[in-house]
Design an enzyme around this catalytic site. Sequence first.
Site, PDB file in Angstrom:
ATOM      1  N   GLY A  93      -4.790   3.759   4.013  1.00  0.00           N
ATOM      2  CA  GLY A  93      -4.774   2.318   3.750  1.00  0.00           C
ATOM      3  C   GLY A  93      -4.796   1.594   5.085  1.00  0.00           C
TER       4      GLY A  93
ATOM      5  N   ARG B 111       1.298  -6.859  -4.072  1.00  0.00           N
ATOM      6  CA  ARG B 111       1.781  -7.718  -5.144  1.00  0.00           C
ATOM      7  C   ARG B 111       1.252  -9.137  -4.994  1.00  0.00           C
ATOM      8  NH1 ARG B 111       7.885  -8.484  -6.395  1.00  0.00           N
ATOM      9  NH2 ARG B 111       8.103  -8.009  -4.196  1.00  0.00           N
TER      10      ARG B 111
ATOM     11  N   ARG C 171       6.683  -5.619  -8.877  1.00  0.00           N
ATOM     12  CA  ARG C 171       6.219  -4.373  -8.275  1.00  0.00           C
ATOM     13  C   ARG C 171       5.757  -3.411  -9.368  1.00  0.00           C
ATOM     14  NH1 ARG C 171      10.881  -5.209  -5.137  1.00  0.00           N
ATOM     15  NH2 ARG C 171      10.409  -5.668  -2.966  1.00  0.00           N
TER      16      ARG C 171
ATOM     17  N   ASN D 252      -1.809   1.609  -8.832  1.00  0.00           N
ATOM     18  CA  ASN D 252      -1.483   2.291  -7.581  1.00  0.00           C
ATOM     19  C   ASN D 252      -1.264   3.796  -7.759  1.00  0.00           C
ATOM     20  OD1 ASN D 252      -1.899   0.035  -6.137  1.00  0.00           O
ATOM     21  ND2 ASN D 252       0.241  -0.425  -5.709  1.00  0.00           N
TER      22      ASN D 252
ATOM     23  N   HIS E  51      13.833   0.554  -5.005  1.00  0.00           N
ATOM     24  CA  HIS E  51      13.285  -0.588  -4.262  1.00  0.00           C
ATOM     25  C   HIS E  51      12.761  -1.557  -5.308  1.00  0.00           C
ATOM     26  CE1 HIS E  51      11.559  -2.771  -0.996  1.00  0.00           C
ATOM     27  NE2 HIS E  51      10.304  -2.503  -1.299  1.00  0.00           N
TER      28      HIS E  51
HETATM   29  N1  APR Z   1      -7.798   5.082  -0.654  1.00  0.00           N
HETATM   30  C1  APR Z   1      -7.607   4.517   0.559  1.00  0.00           C
HETATM   31  N2  APR Z   1      -7.366   3.203   0.711  1.00  0.00           N
HETATM   32  C2  APR Z   1      -7.333   2.438  -0.381  1.00  0.00           C
HETATM   33  C3  APR Z   1      -7.527   2.953  -1.691  1.00  0.00           C
HETATM   34  C4  APR Z   1      -7.764   4.347  -1.797  1.00  0.00           C
HETATM   35  N3  APR Z   1      -7.955   4.929  -2.989  1.00  0.00           N
HETATM   36  N4  APR Z   1      -7.427   1.931  -2.562  1.00  0.00           N
HETATM   37  C5  APR Z   1      -7.176   0.814  -1.848  1.00  0.00           C
HETATM   38  N5  APR Z   1      -7.112   1.114  -0.537  1.00  0.00           N
HETATM   39  C6  APR Z   1      -6.880   0.240   0.600  1.00  0.00           C
HETATM   40  C7  APR Z   1      -7.500  -1.138   0.458  1.00  0.00           C
HETATM   41  O1  APR Z   1      -8.897  -1.096   0.738  1.00  0.00           O
HETATM   42  C8  APR Z   1      -6.719  -1.924   1.501  1.00  0.00           C
HETATM   43  O2  APR Z   1      -7.349  -1.913   2.782  1.00  0.00           O
HETATM   44  O3  APR Z   1      -5.488  -0.022   0.736  1.00  0.00           O
HETATM   45  C9  APR Z   1      -5.369  -1.178   1.581  1.00  0.00           C
HETATM   46  C10 APR Z   1      -4.206  -2.015   1.129  1.00  0.00           C
HETATM   47  O4  APR Z   1      -4.062  -3.029   2.048  1.00  0.00           O
HETATM   48  P1  APR Z   1      -3.595  -4.510   1.674  1.00  0.00           P
HETATM   49  O5  APR Z   1      -4.352  -4.973   0.475  1.00  0.00           O
HETATM   50  O6  APR Z   1      -3.615  -5.322   2.916  1.00  0.00           O
HETATM   51  O7  APR Z   1      -2.108  -4.295   1.165  1.00  0.00           O
HETATM   52  P2  APR Z   1      -0.802  -4.129   2.087  1.00  0.00           P
HETATM   53  O8  APR Z   1      -0.179  -5.448   2.303  1.00  0.00           O
HETATM   54  O9  APR Z   1      -1.136  -3.280   3.244  1.00  0.00           O
HETATM   55  O10 APR Z   1       0.166  -3.328   1.076  1.00  0.00           O
HETATM   56  C11 APR Z   1      -0.096  -1.990   0.727  1.00  0.00           C
HETATM   57  O11 APR Z   1       2.238  -1.409   0.665  1.00  0.00           O
HETATM   58  O12 APR Z   1       4.169  -2.689   0.807  1.00  0.00           O
HETATM   59  C12 APR Z   1       3.264  -2.072  -0.054  1.00  0.00           C
HETATM   60  O13 APR Z   1       3.363  -3.418  -2.062  1.00  0.00           O
HETATM   61  C13 APR Z   1       2.564  -3.039  -0.967  1.00  0.00           C
HETATM   62  O14 APR Z   1       1.666  -1.375  -2.420  1.00  0.00           O
HETATM   63  C14 APR Z   1       1.358  -2.257  -1.375  1.00  0.00           C
HETATM   64  C15 APR Z   1       1.048  -1.442  -0.105  1.00  0.00           C
END
Ligand code: APR
Length: 310
Positions: A9, A82, A88, A95, A175
């Site tokens: 991610g 979120r 959550r 997720n 959490h």
């Molecule tokens: N494989 C890899 N990356 C993925 C996949 C996947 N299957 N699905 C989504 N992503 C990537 C998205 O493309 C995005 O870049 O995960 C990233 C999530 O980043 P953000 O949308 O910026 O979210 P973020 O604020 O980083 O939060 C991520 O952490 O704190 C927790 O609740 C929050 O569950 C969330 C996670």
Amino acid sequence: MRKKVTVVGAGNVGANCALRIAEKELADVVLVDVVEGVPQGKGLDLLESGPVQGYDVMVTGANDYGPTEGSDLAIITAGFPRKPGMSRDDLLIANYEVIKTATEQFAKRSPESVIVVVTNPLDAMAQAAQWVSGFPRNRVVGMAGVLDSARFRTFVAQALQVSVENVVGVVMGGHGDTMVPLVRLSSVSGIPLTELLDQPTLDAIVTRTQNGGAEIVKYLKTGSAYYAPSAAAVEMAESILKDKKKVLPCSALLEGEYGIHGVFVGVPVKLGAGGIEKIYEIQLTEAEKALLAKSAAAVQELVDVLKAKQ
Ligand code: APR
């Protein structure tokens, strides 16, 4: 040899984890994301900060897991954040699919690694990562308590006008809205909080801590917190990579501790090279035990939904 960390991610939390790991020179970092170009671009941008910031680690990005081979540790942040009004738990199914793929792909290439899960709903996602990886329970750990405790410590320090560094905040449980900040065990340099703040102030701090994530979501509107979550995940990663053996509140699979079986719940643990090297079972009051049991039941409900889907 340098350590290697995969951050799954490359969004807000993931990119900030990569930045903090690089700035602390903890390990080479591989950022993985499904969006084409984003992990590569952010990876290169982070690498190019090295000459200015003075770090010598390698940061790369990829859309597949080939480059993650032989990692010492993964921080899994992939998923959907979120949105306002969303709990959550609403994120559960969406997720879960993300965690499943990420864990499968990562674990087979780094079978001896430790996995730190950040994706929400945290405790259930950590449980999913443990199932899918088949790793022993000491090598899958969820990041929640360090963040919840950091929020609690911030509010206590503000109320008392003291250094955040002197505030010890013990938080247990899931959490989520059922987290259990343990005021009785929290202190400022050993001085019990109950001697420093009156009950209404303590109650207000506990409530604000429980709603700490939602407070940020309300401001940001289009996403959730990432500076404090990434700092918390990297504190855990550092303790594991450097075998520091820090005692931190983390989500761990309980197998009888606190009378809880087969559920990930936040408890104090020792984090070292082996991952979770010890789960501390502390004496709780009946009221605290009841809150912890309620919290574990809330996590169990989510896990049951996931089990039905398997
Ligand atoms: N494989 C890899 N990356 C993925 C996949 C996947 N299957 N699905 C989504 N992503 C990537 C998205 O493309 C995005 O870049 O995960 C990233 C999530 O980043 P953000 O949308 O910026 O979210 P973020 O604020 O980083 O939060 C991520 O952490 O704190 C927790 O609740 C929050 O569950 C969330 C996670």
